[in-house]
Design a protein around this motif. Structure first.
Motif, PDB file in Angstrom:
ATOM      1  N   PRO A   3     -12.014  -0.811   4.271  1.00  0.00           N
ATOM      2  CA  PRO A   3     -12.174  -1.101   2.841  1.00  0.00           C
ATOM      3  C   PRO A   3     -10.972  -1.827   2.240  1.00  0.00           C
ATOM      4  O   PRO A   3     -11.128  -2.704   1.382  1.00  0.00           O
ATOM      5  CB  PRO A   3     -12.358   0.293   2.209  1.00  0.00           C
ATOM      6  CG  PRO A   3     -12.919   1.127   3.310  1.00  0.00           C
ATOM      7  CD  PRO A   3     -12.242   0.624   4.553  1.00  0.00           C
ATOM      8  N   PHE A   4      -9.769  -1.488   2.683  1.00  0.00           N
ATOM      9  CA  PHE A   4      -8.562  -2.155   2.187  1.00  0.00           C
ATOM     10  C   PHE A   4      -8.504  -3.599   2.683  1.00  0.00           C
ATOM     11  O   PHE A   4      -8.166  -4.516   1.929  1.00  0.00           O
ATOM     12  CB  PHE A   4      -7.321  -1.390   2.652  1.00  0.00           C
ATOM     13  CG  PHE A   4      -7.276   0.043   2.211  1.00  0.00           C
ATOM     14  CD1 PHE A   4      -6.962   0.380   0.901  1.00  0.00           C
ATOM     15  CD2 PHE A   4      -7.572   1.068   3.093  1.00  0.00           C
ATOM     16  CE1 PHE A   4      -6.926   1.701   0.484  1.00  0.00           C
ATOM     17  CE2 PHE A   4      -7.542   2.395   2.690  1.00  0.00           C
ATOM     18  CZ  PHE A   4      -7.221   2.705   1.377  1.00  0.00           C
ATOM     19  N   LYS A  22      -3.506   4.104  -1.793  1.00  0.00           N
ATOM     20  CA  LYS A  22      -3.871   3.078  -2.777  1.00  0.00           C
ATOM     21  C   LYS A  22      -3.242   1.745  -2.394  1.00  0.00           C
ATOM     22  O   LYS A  22      -2.053   1.663  -2.114  1.00  0.00           O
ATOM     23  CB  LYS A  22      -3.421   3.474  -4.185  1.00  0.00           C
ATOM     24  CG  LYS A  22      -3.810   2.437  -5.242  1.00  0.00           C
ATOM     25  CD  LYS A  22      -3.506   2.909  -6.646  1.00  0.00           C
ATOM     26  CE  LYS A  22      -3.947   1.866  -7.674  1.00  0.00           C
ATOM     27  NZ  LYS A  22      -3.719   2.333  -9.065  1.00  0.00           N
ATOM     28  N   ASP A  23      -4.075   0.708  -2.394  1.00  0.00           N
ATOM     29  CA  ASP A  23      -3.588  -0.644  -2.182  1.00  0.00           C
ATOM     30  C   ASP A  23      -3.172  -1.211  -3.531  1.00  0.00           C
ATOM     31  O   ASP A  23      -3.992  -1.314  -4.453  1.00  0.00           O
ATOM     32  CB  ASP A  23      -4.685  -1.516  -1.562  1.00  0.00           C
ATOM     33  CG  ASP A  23      -4.142  -2.802  -0.988  1.00  0.00           C
ATOM     34  OD1 ASP A  23      -3.670  -3.632  -1.786  1.00  0.00           O
ATOM     35  OD2 ASP A  23      -4.186  -2.990   0.244  1.00  0.00           O
ATOM     36  N   ALA A  70     -11.252  -5.830   0.886  1.00  0.00           N
ATOM     37  CA  ALA A  70     -10.902  -6.164  -0.501  1.00  0.00           C
ATOM     38  C   ALA A  70      -9.782  -7.198  -0.553  1.00  0.00           C
ATOM     39  O   ALA A  70      -9.805  -8.113  -1.390  1.00  0.00           O
ATOM     40  CB  ALA A  70     -10.496  -4.898  -1.258  1.00  0.00           C
ATOM     41  N   VAL A 103      -7.854  -0.746  -4.509  1.00  0.00           N
ATOM     42  CA  VAL A 103      -8.739   0.074  -3.683  1.00  0.00           C
ATOM     43  C   VAL A 103      -8.024   1.373  -3.316  1.00  0.00           C
ATOM     44  O   VAL A 103      -6.850   1.362  -2.946  1.00  0.00           O
ATOM     45  CB  VAL A 103      -9.164  -0.683  -2.409  1.00  0.00           C
ATOM     46  CG1 VAL A 103      -9.905   0.235  -1.448  1.00  0.00           C
ATOM     47  CG2 VAL A 103     -10.045  -1.869  -2.777  1.00  0.00           C
ATOM     48  N   GLU A 104      -8.749   2.495  -3.419  1.00  0.00           N
ATOM     49  CA  GLU A 104      -8.165   3.806  -3.172  1.00  0.00           C
ATOM     50  C   GLU A 104      -8.998   4.603  -2.176  1.00  0.00           C
ATOM     51  O   GLU A 104     -10.194   4.354  -2.010  1.00  0.00           O
ATOM     52  CB  GLU A 104      -8.065   4.609  -4.474  1.00  0.00           C
ATOM     53  CG  GLU A 104      -7.169   4.000  -5.533  1.00  0.00           C
ATOM     54  CD  GLU A 104      -7.113   4.848  -6.796  1.00  0.00           C
ATOM     55  OE1 GLU A 104      -7.871   5.851  -6.854  1.00  0.00           O
ATOM     56  OE2 GLU A 104      -6.330   4.525  -7.691  1.00  0.00           O
ATOM     57  N   SER A 105      -8.354   5.561  -1.541  1.00  0.00           N
ATOM     58  CA  SER A 105      -9.034   6.536  -0.698  1.00  0.00           C
ATOM     59  C   SER A 105      -8.382   7.893  -0.931  1.00  0.00           C
ATOM     60  O   SER A 105      -7.156   7.991  -1.019  1.00  0.00           O
ATOM     61  CB  SER A 105      -8.926   6.164   0.778  1.00  0.00           C
ATOM     62  OG  SER A 105      -9.404   7.231   1.600  1.00  0.00           O
ATOM     63  N   THR A 156      -5.098  -4.694  -4.635  1.00  0.00           N
ATOM     64  CA  THR A 156      -6.516  -4.743  -4.995  1.00  0.00           C
ATOM     65  C   THR A 156      -6.969  -3.539  -5.806  1.00  0.00           C
ATOM     66  O   THR A 156      -8.039  -3.575  -6.407  1.00  0.00           O
ATOM     67  CB  THR A 156      -7.380  -4.802  -3.727  1.00  0.00           C
ATOM     68  OG1 THR A 156      -7.181  -3.591  -2.972  1.00  0.00           O
ATOM     69  CG2 THR A 156      -7.001  -6.002  -2.865  1.00  0.00           C
ATOM     70  N   GLN A 208      -9.969 -10.980  -2.107  1.00  0.00           N
ATOM     71  CA  GLN A 208      -9.034 -11.375  -3.159  1.00  0.00           C
ATOM     72  C   GLN A 208      -8.391 -12.719  -2.860  1.00  0.00           C
ATOM     73  O   GLN A 208      -8.013 -13.461  -3.770  1.00  0.00           O
ATOM     74  CB  GLN A 208      -7.955 -10.302  -3.311  1.00  0.00           C
ATOM     75  CG  GLN A 208      -7.058 -10.492  -4.524  1.00  0.00           C
ATOM     76  CD  GLN A 208      -5.960  -9.451  -4.567  1.00  0.00           C
ATOM     77  OE1 GLN A 208      -5.081  -9.396  -3.710  1.00  0.00           O
ATOM     78  NE2 GLN A 208      -6.003  -8.586  -5.570  1.00  0.00           N
ATOM     79  N   ARG A 236       0.840  -1.202   0.000  1.00  0.00           N
ATOM     80  CA  ARG A 236       0.000   0.000   0.000  1.00  0.00           C
ATOM     81  C   ARG A 236       0.871   1.245   0.000  1.00  0.00           C
ATOM     82  O   ARG A 236       1.919   1.283   0.647  1.00  0.00           O
ATOM     83  CB  ARG A 236      -0.911  -0.003   1.233  1.00  0.00           C
ATOM     84  CG  ARG A 236      -2.019   1.048   1.200  1.00  0.00           C
ATOM     85  CD  ARG A 236      -2.963   0.863   2.391  1.00  0.00           C
ATOM     86  NE  ARG A 236      -3.487  -0.497   2.397  1.00  0.00           N
ATOM     87  CZ  ARG A 236      -3.665  -1.210   3.506  1.00  0.00           C
ATOM     88  NH1 ARG A 236      -3.353  -0.696   4.677  1.00  0.00           N
ATOM     89  NH2 ARG A 236      -4.144  -2.432   3.430  1.00  0.00           N
TER      90      ARG A 236
END
Length: 387
Positions: free
Chosen positions: A353-354, A332-333, A357, A338-340, A336, A361, A321
């Motif tokens: 959320p990270f 950002k991970d 996900a 996934v972003e914030s 996956t 996965q 991350r």
């Protein structure tokens, strides 16, 4: 309105979008089988097997009960909306839609929690944070990560303790070990192991230049009495030393801290939590056994799926991350995607959320929602992602 009624019919005829992961018929059959085994008086002839059966039974029963409760709440919300439509009462319709939006989030959490079915997922956990190369910058970053995990644990109602901390030379920490106690603590945090990267304008650089810092996180389960791990004392080097950091006069003036090095594997654990060297030694032994157990779990996972292991290999240079504070705001991970855009919230513990996900996965072919079900929930409940 026609679209809404169509979506309500879909929701009524199906199990709130659990179909993407679960075969509920099979799960209910498994619960019936476990209940039957639990009633067998001969089960406790082997306590280890009995405890394993009872733990699985508790987990499966919780999943089934939670699913049935969601189904009932969904039916109640749908009935409320239909009643509002029949009476032309917009307030009642809005109330029903609000319930569906809440259920959407609850369903997502139920599905993620159902992924926590690993051998040690229900256990408490240790979290080790180590600063990377880079001196004060990385040491400050390691301290920020430590705070992030403590805030995350506290927000979930978990009990978190600082087992060991090695202060940085000027600021921050060189390393820290947390113990997090709570249901599924290891299962939730296990995907956080890896290298975490920070990009920011350094508060320690008089020229205000941008710096990149790294810190590693290692998560491993606390093992209970039902799990036996044999460690030969001849394979270990035990050092005692004077604890550092806060803790009062006694902790800083006696050699109460304990460090154990497992020579065959190179694993090192340390504890300075207690004033008593004896207690610290016992905790350090427990931590070492937990690390060795986690290493065995990881070896099994790699043997079962070498391809997946190559994607999630943990090591320096294998970051999971990135946290960017300047020149833009983004977390950002890299596994996956996934972003914030709110790093402050993430560093304040908003990492679910990270985690969710990354857990999804790990399950081959797993999605939190089927696309149709996610669309239906968005249509009925308003905007927002479906997970």
């Amino acid at each position: 309105m026609l679209k809404q009624k169509s979506c309500l019919r879909k929701l009524t005829s199906r199990s709130l979008c659990f179909g993407g992961i679960f075969d509920w018929g099979s799960i209910e059959e498994r619960l019936a089988e476990l209940n039957h085994r639990a009633e067998d008086p001969d089960l406790w002839n082997d306590p280890a097997i009995a405890q394993k059966v009872m733990r699985e039974r508790q987990t499966v029963e919780k999943q089934v009960t939670g699913f049935r409760e969601l189904e009932q709440q969904r039916d109640d919300a749908v009935t409320l909306i239909e009643l509002g439509e029949a009476e032309g009462d917009e307030e009642t319709i809005s109330e029903g839609e609000a319930h569906l939006r809440t259920l959407r989030e609850a369903a997502q959490r139920q599905e993620v929690e159902a992924l926590l079915s690993g051998e040690a997922d229900g256990n408490d956990t240790y979290v080790e944070i180590h600063a990377g190369a880079g001196g004060t910058e990385s040491q400050d970053w390691a301290q920020m990560l430590t705070r992030m995990y403590m805030r995350w644990a506290e927000a979930r109602g978990y009990k978190v303790s600082l087992i060991e901390e090695s202060p940085g030379d000027e600021a921050g920490i060189k390393s820290a070990t947390l113990e997090v106690k709570g249901e599924n603590a290891y299962g939730w945090l296990k995907t956080e192991s890896g290298v975490h990267r920070l990009v920011r304008i350094s508060p320690y650089d008089s020229n205000a230049r941008r710096h990149t810092s790294f810190a590693s996180v290692w998560v491993y389960p606390v093992i209970d009495d039902s799990i036996e791990v044999e460690v030969a004392e001849s394979d270990c080097r035990i050092d005692t030393y004077r604890a550092s950091g806060a803790g009062g006069q006694h902790v800083n003036t006696t050699d109460s801290a304990v460090r154990i090095t497992h020579i065959p594997t190179g694993i090192v654990v340390a504890c300075q939590q207690e004033r008593s060297q004896h207690k610290n030694r016992a905790t350090a032994w427990a931590m070492l056994k937990a690390r060795l157990y986690e290493a065995e779990l990881k070896r099994r996972e790699e043997a079962a799926n070498a391809e997946a292991a190559s994607k999630t290999d943990i090591g320096w240079g294998h970051q999971i991350r990135s946290y960017v504070l300047q020149p833009y705001q983004m977390v950002k991970d890299v596994r996956t995607g996934v972003e914030s855009s709110d790093p402050s919230a993430v560093l304040d513990g908003a990492i679910d959320p990270f985690i969710e996900a990354a857990l999804a996965q790990r399950v081959e072919g797993c999605v939190l929602y089927t696309s149709d079900a996610a669309d239906d929930l968005r249509d009925v409940g308003g905007g927002g992602g479906g997970g």
